[in-house]
Write a protein that holds these residues in place. Structure first.
Motif, PDB file in Angstrom:
ATOM      1  N   LYS A  59       0.837  -1.207   0.000  1.00 12.48           N
ATOM      2  CA  LYS A  59       0.000   0.000   0.000  1.00 12.48           C
ATOM      3  C   LYS A  59       0.871   1.256   0.000  1.00 12.48           C
ATOM      4  O   LYS A  59       0.614   2.205  -0.749  1.00 12.48           O
ATOM      5  N   ASP A  63       0.979   4.138  -3.033  1.00 15.92           N
ATOM      6  CA  ASP A  63       0.819   5.576  -2.786  1.00 15.92           C
ATOM      7  C   ASP A  63       2.021   6.353  -3.330  1.00 15.92           C
ATOM      8  O   ASP A  63       1.866   7.377  -3.990  1.00 15.92           O
ATOM      9  N   GLN A  67       2.234   9.181  -6.411  1.00 16.41           N
ATOM     10  CA  GLN A  67       2.802  10.514  -6.198  1.00 16.41           C
ATOM     11  C   GLN A  67       3.964  10.784  -7.148  1.00 16.41           C
ATOM     12  O   GLN A  67       4.088  11.882  -7.687  1.00 16.41           O
TER      13      GLN A  67
END
Length: 149
Positions: A59, A63, A67
């Protein structure tokens, strides 16, 4: 020692001998996470705890990858994507999109969920069946799509 934890430690040795620097760095981060959990829980780790640690790391990397892609840093995003693929090897066989959709429909039917307020019931029914086998964020989106607001 759990089978999965043993496998991780064996893979560290193999990566070291093979000179796989990127894989070794990722595995060392995973072993650090596992040692941290052992200290916090002061108990021998089970396969479920190891899977949970792997899911957390995946996870985090998803993320970061998003980004980096948004920040126009494709080389860093690609590195995160490679680490995700390496970590996925420590999870059970992933469910296909069709299998997840079918399970969501079954869960909605069996729990009698009628609106978004019942999402917790549906998630509670699904979680033990899909834990470690699908992305929980995507699962949440599929549940929301099945339930009227």
């Amino acid at each position: 020692m759990s089978d999965l934890k043993t496998r991780v430690y064996d893979d560290v040795k193999t990566a070291m001998k093979a000179g796989e620097k990127e894989r070794l760095a990722m595995l060392r981060m995973l072993t650090a996470e596992l040692k941290q959990r052992e200290v916090v829980e002061s108990t021998e780790l089970t396969d479920a705890v190891v899977q949970s640690a792997v899911e957390k790391m995946i996870k985090q990397r998803r993320d970061s990858e998003a980004q980096f892609r948004n920040g126009n840093r494709p080389e860093l995003a690609d590195k995160e994507a490679r680490e995700i693929q390496m970590l996925m090897a420590y999870l059970p066989q992933q469910l296909t999109e069709a299998e997840v959709v079918a399970l969501v429909k079954q869960a909605v039917g069996e729990t009698g969920a009628a609106s978004g307020k019942d999402m917790g019931k549906v998630m509670g029914w699904l979680k033990p069946k899909v834990q470690g086998r699908t992305d929980m964020g995507k699962l949440s989106g599929l549940i929301k799509a099945q339930l009227p607001a």
